[in-house]
Design an enzyme around this catalytic site. Sequence first.
Site, PDB file in Angstrom:
ATOM      1  N   ARG B  55       4.483  20.535  -4.216  1.00 25.09           N
ATOM      2  CA  ARG B  55       5.467  19.639  -4.709  1.00 25.09           C
ATOM      3  C   ARG B  55       6.217  21.034  -5.696  1.00 25.09           C
ATOM      4  O   ARG B  55       7.694  21.402  -5.920  1.00 25.09           O
ATOM      5  CB  ARG B  55       5.217  18.860  -5.409  1.00 25.09           C
ATOM      6  CG  ARG B  55       5.208  17.651  -5.236  1.00 25.09           C
ATOM      7  CD  ARG B  55       4.416  16.261  -5.612  1.00 25.09           C
ATOM      8  NE  ARG B  55       3.363  17.025  -6.706  1.00 25.09           N
ATOM      9  CZ  ARG B  55       1.698  16.397  -6.245  1.00 25.09           C
ATOM     10  NH1 ARG B  55       1.632  15.160  -6.386  1.00 25.09           N
ATOM     11  NH2 ARG B  55       0.911  16.652  -7.362  1.00 25.09           N
ATOM     12  N   LYS B 161      10.549  10.494 -12.070  1.00 30.49           N
ATOM     13  CA  LYS B 161       9.650  11.324 -11.386  1.00 30.49           C
ATOM     14  C   LYS B 161       8.651  11.634 -12.912  1.00 30.49           C
ATOM     15  O   LYS B 161       9.189  11.772 -13.356  1.00 30.49           O
ATOM     16  CB  LYS B 161       9.618  13.226 -11.459  1.00 30.49           C
ATOM     17  CG  LYS B 161       9.115  13.237 -10.409  1.00 30.49           C
ATOM     18  CD  LYS B 161       8.071  12.938  -8.949  1.00 30.49           C
ATOM     19  CE  LYS B 161       6.952  14.716  -9.058  1.00 30.49           C
ATOM     20  NZ  LYS B 161       7.086  14.846  -8.187  1.00 30.49           N
ATOM     21  N   SER B 225       6.912   8.957  -8.842  1.00 30.12           N
ATOM     22  CA  SER B 225       6.338   9.382  -8.032  1.00 30.12           C
ATOM     23  C   SER B 225       5.516  10.021  -8.994  1.00 30.12           C
ATOM     24  O   SER B 225       6.429  10.952 -10.324  1.00 30.12           O
ATOM     25  CB  SER B 225       6.153   9.637  -6.963  1.00 30.12           C
ATOM     26  OG  SER B 225       7.593  10.848  -7.439  1.00 30.12           O
ATOM     27  N   GLU B 295       1.308   0.935  -0.978  1.00 28.80           N
ATOM     28  CA  GLU B 295       0.097   1.139  -1.869  1.00 28.80           C
ATOM     29  C   GLU B 295      -0.269  -0.079  -1.031  1.00 28.80           C
ATOM     30  O   GLU B 295      -0.193  -0.403  -0.358  1.00 28.80           O
ATOM     31  CB  GLU B 295       0.199   0.781  -3.348  1.00 28.80           C
ATOM     32  CG  GLU B 295       0.782  -1.056  -3.143  1.00 28.80           C
ATOM     33  CD  GLU B 295       0.962  -1.660  -4.968  1.00 28.80           C
ATOM     34  OE1 GLU B 295       0.409  -0.175  -5.926  1.00 28.80           O
ATOM     35  OE2 GLU B 295       1.050  -1.813  -5.101  1.00 28.80           O
ATOM     36  N   ARG B 322       0.730   5.354   2.970  1.00 29.23           N
ATOM     37  CA  ARG B 322       1.387   6.200   3.026  1.00 29.23           C
ATOM     38  C   ARG B 322       2.038   6.446   4.670  1.00 29.23           C
ATOM     39  O   ARG B 322       2.988   5.774   5.532  1.00 29.23           O
ATOM     40  CB  ARG B 322       2.097   7.267   2.270  1.00 29.23           C
ATOM     41  CG  ARG B 322       2.263   7.627   1.197  1.00 29.23           C
ATOM     42  CD  ARG B 322       3.022   9.649   0.585  1.00 29.23           C
ATOM     43  NE  ARG B 322       1.750   9.821   0.391  1.00 29.23           N
ATOM     44  CZ  ARG B 322       0.835  10.081  -0.323  1.00 29.23           C
ATOM     45  NH1 ARG B 322       1.462   9.234  -1.520  1.00 29.23           N
ATOM     46  NH2 ARG B 322      -0.113  10.827  -0.124  1.00 29.23           N
ATOM     47  N   GLY B 342       3.839   7.299  -1.958  1.00 31.11           N
ATOM     48  CA  GLY B 342       2.725   6.435  -2.451  1.00 31.11           C
ATOM     49  C   GLY B 342       2.850   5.793  -4.251  1.00 31.11           C
ATOM     50  O   GLY B 342       2.876   6.321  -4.949  1.00 31.11           O
ATOM     51  N   GLN B 347       5.579  -1.785  -9.002  1.00 33.91           N
ATOM     52  CA  GLN B 347       6.587  -1.296  -8.117  1.00 33.91           C
ATOM     53  C   GLN B 347       6.251  -2.791  -6.679  1.00 33.91           C
ATOM     54  O   GLN B 347       6.233  -1.724  -5.723  1.00 33.91           O
ATOM     55  CB  GLN B 347       6.766   0.360  -7.324  1.00 33.91           C
ATOM     56  CG  GLN B 347       7.196   1.077  -8.881  1.00 33.91           C
ATOM     57  CD  GLN B 347       6.135   2.814  -8.295  1.00 33.91           C
ATOM     58  OE1 GLN B 347       6.960   3.023  -7.519  1.00 33.91           O
ATOM     59  NE2 GLN B 347       5.470   2.990  -9.233  1.00 33.91           N
ATOM     60  N   PRO B 349       5.216  -6.378  -5.328  1.00 29.45           N
ATOM     61  CA  PRO B 349       3.978  -6.912  -5.864  1.00 29.45           C
ATOM     62  C   PRO B 349       3.088  -5.825  -5.510  1.00 29.45           C
ATOM     63  O   PRO B 349       2.789  -5.219  -4.733  1.00 29.45           O
ATOM     64  CB  PRO B 349       4.011  -8.123  -4.715  1.00 29.45           C
ATOM     65  CG  PRO B 349       5.069  -7.789  -3.774  1.00 29.45           C
ATOM     66  CD  PRO B 349       6.181  -6.514  -4.187  1.00 29.45           C
ATOM     67  N   GLY B 352       2.486  -4.133  -2.703  1.00 29.75           N
ATOM     68  CA  GLY B 352       4.510  -3.693  -1.419  1.00 29.75           C
ATOM     69  C   GLY B 352       4.188  -3.017  -1.978  1.00 29.75           C
ATOM     70  O   GLY B 352       4.442  -2.483  -3.344  1.00 29.75           O
TER      71      GLY B 352
HETATM   72 CA   LIG Z   1       3.739  -2.986  -5.859  1.00 36.38          CA
END
Ligand SMILES: [Ca+2]
Lengths: 367, 367, 367, 367
Positions: B55, B161, B225, B295, B322, B342, B347, B349, B352
Site C-alpha cells: 500500500r 482510509k 480500510s 468479512e 475477500r 476486508g 459496515q 451486518p 456481510g
Molecule cells: Ca459487516
Amino acid sequence: MLLRREAQAFRLPMAGPDDASGLVALVEDGALDPALIVAILGKTEGNGCVNDFSRGYAVSALRAALGRWLDAAALDRIAMVMSGGTEGALSPHMLVLAARPAPPNAAPGPALALGRCVTRDLAPYEIGRPAQIALAAEGVRAAMADAGVDEPETVHFAQVKVPLLSAAQIAAGGTAAADTLKSMGLSRGAAALGVGVALGEIDEADAMAAAVGAAPLWSARASCSAGVELKGMEVVVLGMSPAWAGPLRIDHAVMADGLDTDPVRAALRRLGARFDGQLPPHEAARVRAVLAKAEAPRSGAVRGWRHTMLDDSDISATRHARAFAAGALAAQIGHAALFVSGGAEHQGPDGGGPCAILYDASDKDSQ
Amino acid sequence: MLLRREAQAFRLPMAGPDDASGLVALVEDGALDPALIVAILGKTEGNGCVNDFSRGYAVSALRAALGRWLDAAALDRIAMVMSGGTEGALSPHMLVLAARPAPPNAAPGPALALGRCVTRDLAPYEIGRPAQIALAAEGVRAAMADAGVDEPETVHFAQVKVPLLSAAQIAAGGTAAADTLKSMGLSRGAAALGVGVALGEIDEADAMAAAVGAAPLWSARASCSAGVELKGMEVVVLGMSPAWAGPLRIDHAVMADGLDTDPVRAALRRLGARFDGQLPPHEAARVRAVLAKAEAPRSGAVRGWRHTMLDDSDISATRHARAFAAGALAAQIGHAALFVSGGAEHQGPDGGGPCAILYDASDKDSQ
Amino acid sequence: MLLRREAQAFRLPMAGPDDASGLVALVEDGALDPALIVAILGKTEGNGCVNDFSRGYAVSALRAALGRWLDAAALDRIAMVMSGGTEGALSPHMLVLAARPAPPNAAPGPALALGRCVTRDLAPYEIGRPAQIALAAEGVRAAMADAGVDEPETVHFAQVKVPLLSAAQIAAGGTAAADTLKSMGLSRGAAALGVGVALGEIDEADAMAAAVGAAPLWSARASCSAGVELKGMEVVVLGMSPAWAGPLRIDHAVMADGLDTDPVRAALRRLGARFDGQLPPHEAARVRAVLAKAEAPRSGAVRGWRHTMLDDSDISATRHARAFAAGALAAQIGHAALFVSGGAEHQGPDGGGPCAILYDASDKDSQ
Amino acid sequence: MLLRREAQAFRLPMAGPDDASGLVALVEDGALDPALIVAILGKTEGNGCVNDFSRGYAVSALRAALGRWLDAAALDRIAMVMSGGTEGALSPHMLVLAARPAPPNAAPGPALALGRCVTRDLAPYEIGRPAQIALAAEGVRAAMADAGVDEPETVHFAQVKVPLLSAAQIAAGGTAAADTLKSMGLSRGAAALGVGVALGEIDEADAMAAAVGAAPLWSARASCSAGVELKGMEVVVLGMSPAWAGPLRIDHAVMADGLDTDPVRAALRRLGARFDGQLPPHEAARVRAVLAKAEAPRSGAVRGWRHTMLDDSDISATRHARAFAAGALAAQIGHAALFVSGGAEHQGPDGGGPCAILYDASDKDSQ
Ligand SMILES: [Ca+2]
Ligand SMILES: [Ca+2]
Ligand SMILES: [Ca+2]
Ligand SMILES: [Ca+2]
C-alpha cells in the site's frame, strides 16, 4: 427389477477433522447400514497441501467410529477420500455415499450409480508418470464395472485420491518431482489423464506421451486430490444407470475458470432446478452435493486481468483458487457446504475444472 | 447549467504495487487532467494486514509519477486509498476518480458526484474510540459538502482510509487495542460508525456509547480500510446529484454474507443492466467499478454451516473473506477486477457488507 | 601510500522498508560522503520470496533519499542489495559500505577492500543456466578488479543479487524453471557456481556441466539473493588487501548446517575477538556485520533428526531456515541485527552456507 | 531405600503426528513398562496455534497404540502434552517419562522425580481468569505430592497443558478473550501464574489481582501450552528428590530473551557438562531433554534492535519465536530435537522464558 440398487447420499457437518458423530448417529438411527457404504468424501480443514494432517486424522477417526460395526477388511473396501482445505466460507463436511437394494416402490431409473476401486500401491518412481496414468485408467474401468455402468458417456464424475511423494522419497532420487508440493500436482495430473483415457476423452497414446502437468489434454469428469495418507489410488465413479433406482440424479459442467458459473447453472436446470438468481431454499435443499475442482490459471490472468495466485509465497495457489471458486459456486447454490477441491491438472482446461452436481429429483420425476 | 461537473472513472491494471504506468499514459494521452483527480482507490497485492507494504509503496509510486505535473500540496489533496489483498483471482488495479467541468453536451443529471476530505491526524489513544467516530462523521460531512451533495440518502458509498496502531504505540500504553491486527478492526469500526452517524443511519448517541466492533450497529454505505501509511483519515464520498452530469451512475446493495449476491443483482438491474446469469460482456463493460466489503461472520457459521476462517492461524480471516466474496461477485460481473476490501466492522451486518456499483448508463438514459 | 583507500561500514536500523532516515542523518552529519558509497546491503521485512515488495520499496526509498546528492548515473553505480525476510528476531537494517581515501593516520593494511560490478541484463532463458554462471564469474572478476584485489584467496565474501522469473515470463515458455519460487533457487545457484569459478573453488568445466541446484559443488564465499526488482546481477566483493588501510577486517567460515556455529566462533577468534560463551558487549560492538546464508537441507534431516521445513506448505523453507540460523548466530554475537539470507544453493554444502564477519580491530592491531 | 523410585526418559523421533512406532518398539523390546509411564511430551509438526490438529492426532495415535496394553482409565492417567510447532530445524519427537521402582544398584539420589495431575474441566468463562490460576496452583501441588517432592525450590519444571476457547464458545459470550488465538495466551498465562503461586515465586494475592498477560509477574519454572484437545489442565512436575534414584538430573535456567543462552550454558555446567563452544557429541548424548519456552517481546525490540514478529500477519509470532530460540539452543546442544514451546506469558520475563535440562550424569556422579 429384482436386482436394482439405489444410491444414498448424506451430507454431514464436521465439528473437526475427527468428528464422526454425524455418521455414527445416522447408523444408530437406522438411516444408514454401514456395510453398504461405498465411499466417504470429506472436506477437512487443513491446508490441503503437503503437511495437511487433517485428512489422515479424519480417516483415522472414521475407521475408529465404523470399527464398531465393520472389520478391517470391510473398512478397507470403503473409499475414504479426504480433501483438505476449507478456504473462504467452505464448510468442513463429509458426503457419505451408500448403495442399498432398491425398495420396491423406488422411483424408476435411470438414477445415480456408484462404483469404487482401490488400486495397488504405486512405487515412488511411478508417481506422475505413465505407469500411474495406466493404473488410474484401469482403476476407473474397475470402478465402472463395480457400478454396473458400461457406457463411458454416462459417467459424470470420477474421483481419484492419489499419493504424493515425501521429502525422504525425493531425497532418495529417481522421482518425477523435486519437491513434495510439486509431486501432488504431477500425481493428480497423471491420474486425471488416466480418467480421460478410461472415459474416452483422451487418446491413450497421447496421454502416455504427454508432459504431465503441461500438455493441453483434459477430462471433463475427473477430480483428483492428493494426500500423504495412502500409497495406492482410491477411485470412486458416479454415473447414471438404468440399473439403479431412486430420486438421485447426477450431471456435470466444465468451468473454464473459477468464475465460470453459467455452465453450472445450465447443469442445474438440466437436472430440473428452477431459479432466477441464487437457488431458492427449496431448490438448494435438493442439491445433495456439489463436487468441483479449482485452480489458478498458469497463464497468469483470468478474463484478461492479472491474478497474483501463482506469485504468492505466503498462501499456496490452491488455497486461493479454492476460496474463490467456492464463492462463485456458493453464490449459485446458496451455501458453502461444497466439495471444492484444488489442483485441477488435466481436470478441465488450464485454470478451470469439472463440476458435478447430485440432485434429488423426488416428485419432479413424475412431472 | 454553467457550473455542472462531470465525474470520470478509470479502472487501470497494475503490474505491481509501483506500477503507475497506466495513469501516466492516461495523462499523456490527454484523457485525464491530473489536476482534476479527486481520489485513487487501489487494490494492491500485499496481505492487506499489518505488514502490507504494497500500500505504501503504491502511494509512493503514485506521488512520484504525478509529481511530474502536481506539487506536494496538490498531491496531498488527492485521496489515495490503497486496500491490500488480492486473494483468489482479484486483480491488482486502481480506480481513478476525477471531476471535470461538464462539457455542454453532457447527459443531464442526476449523475455520479464526488467529494473528499482528509481529516486531522488521530492520536494513538483516539483510535477505535469515540473521538474517531466523531472525526469520521465530520469528515463525511465535509466530503459531502465538497461533492455538493446535501441529502444523506443520495450518498451511496463513503470510503474512509484509517490509520492503525503500531506495536511501538501499543507498547507505549493507553491504546484501545493490544495488538496491531486488532487495532485495524477497531479503527475501521469506529470510522464506519462515524459514517453511519453522518448519513443518518445510526443515532449519534448510540454510536458514541457503542462497544466498537461488537455493537449491532451498521452503515449500509461505509467502506473502511486501514493502513500503516497514514495518521489521519481520508474520506471519499460517492453519491448521486442533480448538480453533476454525464453517463455515470451509482447504486448500492447490502450483502448479508459473502455469498449474498441477489441484492447486488437487484442493484445492477436498478442501474439499468439486463442479464440472466452472469453479466454478458457488453453489460460488464458498463460496470466501471464494484466496491464491496467482506468479512468472516463472528457467529462462526454462514447460512448455518460452520466456517473455519476465524480459527485459521495460517491465513487471516480477512484474506479468506475477500477471496470468497470476490468469487461470489466475480460470478455476477464476469471478471475479478473488483475492489473487494476486508474487515467490515459496522459496515453492513456481522459477516456481510455494503457493495456499491458504478455504472455507465450511456444511451440507456434516453430510453 | 598515496593511493591507499579505507573502507567504511555503517549498520543502520530501519523502521520500515522505506526508512532511509539513518542514512540521511549520516550524510547530514558529515560522517559519510554519499558519492563514496559502494554498496548498501539491506535486510527488509518482507517474506523474502517472490511477492516481497519490501525490497523494491527500500531501493526506491534509498534512491529518492540519495537523490538529494547524487544523479541517476551515480545512483546506478551503488549496488543496492536488499534481502527480504526478518524471521525470528532478525532486525530490519542496512549495511552501508563506502570507500574513502585513507587518512594519513589510518592503520596500515591489509584491511577490508571493496569492489562492485553490475552486469548486463539476463534474458529469461539464461536464468539458472550456464550463461548466468559465466556472467556471474565475469562480474566477480570485474568487482575484484574494482577492489584492487588480485588474489582469489583473499576474497572472503562475494554477494550477488540476481533476478528471478515472473509468472508471465514462465508462461511465455523456454525458461529453466516452471514456477517463480523455483526460479529464485536456480538463479541463486547459477550465480554461486559463477562465484566459485571466479574464486578458484569450482572447476569451470564442472560448473558449466552441473545440474544447477543439485550438483555437489559449492563456494565457501558466495552469497546470492534474488529479487524481482532487477534484471541483471549486482556483485559486491569483500576481501583483504594491502592496498587498503584502516581498522576493518573480514574473515569467513562455512557452516555445515544452520546450527554449526563453532566455525563462526573460530573465525571470530582469528579476527581477534576474545570470549567464552556469547560475545561480551565490547566485543559485539566490534562486529560490524555478520553476513550468512541459511537453507533447509534437502536430505530432510539435520544431525540425523528429521526436520519439517521442506514439507511445510504454510511457511516457505527459506523462512524457517533464516529464523533458525539467525537464532544460532545471534546466540554467538549477542544481538540479531544480522544479515542472514535464505537460499544457499551452491553456497556452502547442502543445508549449510558461508558466513562472513566484518570486524573492527582498532587498537588490537598494535597488540 | 525400599521405596525408592527411578525416573526414565526416552526421546523418540516421530515420522508424523500419528507415529507411535518408537514407543511401541520400546515396550515390545522390554525397555519400558507401559503401566509405568507418567507423561508423554511431544513436539508435533502443526502450526502450534488454534487449528493445529497434529496435537490431537498424536494423542489419538498414542492412545490407540498404548491401548494394546492399557485400559481407558490407565490411559487417562498418562499426561499427554503435545506442543505443536516444529519451526526451523526443530524435529518432531516425543519425550516419554516413566517412573519405575529403582533397581537395587541404582545410583543414589537426589535424582529426577516425576509427578502428575489432571485437573477438573474448566468452564469457558474460567479460562484466563482467577479460577484458572487457583486451579493450576492446586494442580501443581497435587503433582508435587504425586512426585513426593515437598520443597517448592526443588521443582525445576512444571509443564501445564491448558485448554483454549473455540470460536463457538467466544460467540456464546462471557469469555475473557474475543478470539481464539488470544484465548491461548490468556489460558497459558493464567496457568503460569498458578505455577508461580504454587512454587512460591509469585504472591497469591498479586496473582489473583493481576491482569493476565500484562502484569510483570513470572515463574522461572512454568511451561504452559494450549491445545483444543482438552478441557481441563494436565500438570507434570519435574524436580530433584532424595527419594528418587538413578543417573538422571534436572536443572533450569531463565533466558531473558530468545538468544540469551549463557544461563543455559551455566545450567549445563552445573549439571556436570564440560564443553567450550557447542557440546561435543559425548556430552550432547547425556542431555536427555531440553524444555524451553520462547516468545516475542511485547516491547518490539530484542537487545535494542526492532523485531518484526508482532507485526507479521503472515506468520504467528509464536512460530517466529520458536524457530529463533530453537536455533539459539541447538547451537549450544548440537541438534534440534528440542522441546521448544511458544507463548511464554508469565513464564520467564517478557520476551524470555524458562529452560529446563534433563541430564544423564552416569559415572560423573562418582567423580
Ligand atoms: Ca459487516
Ligand atoms: Ca484444470
Ligand atoms: Ca548451501
Ligand atoms: Ca515470558
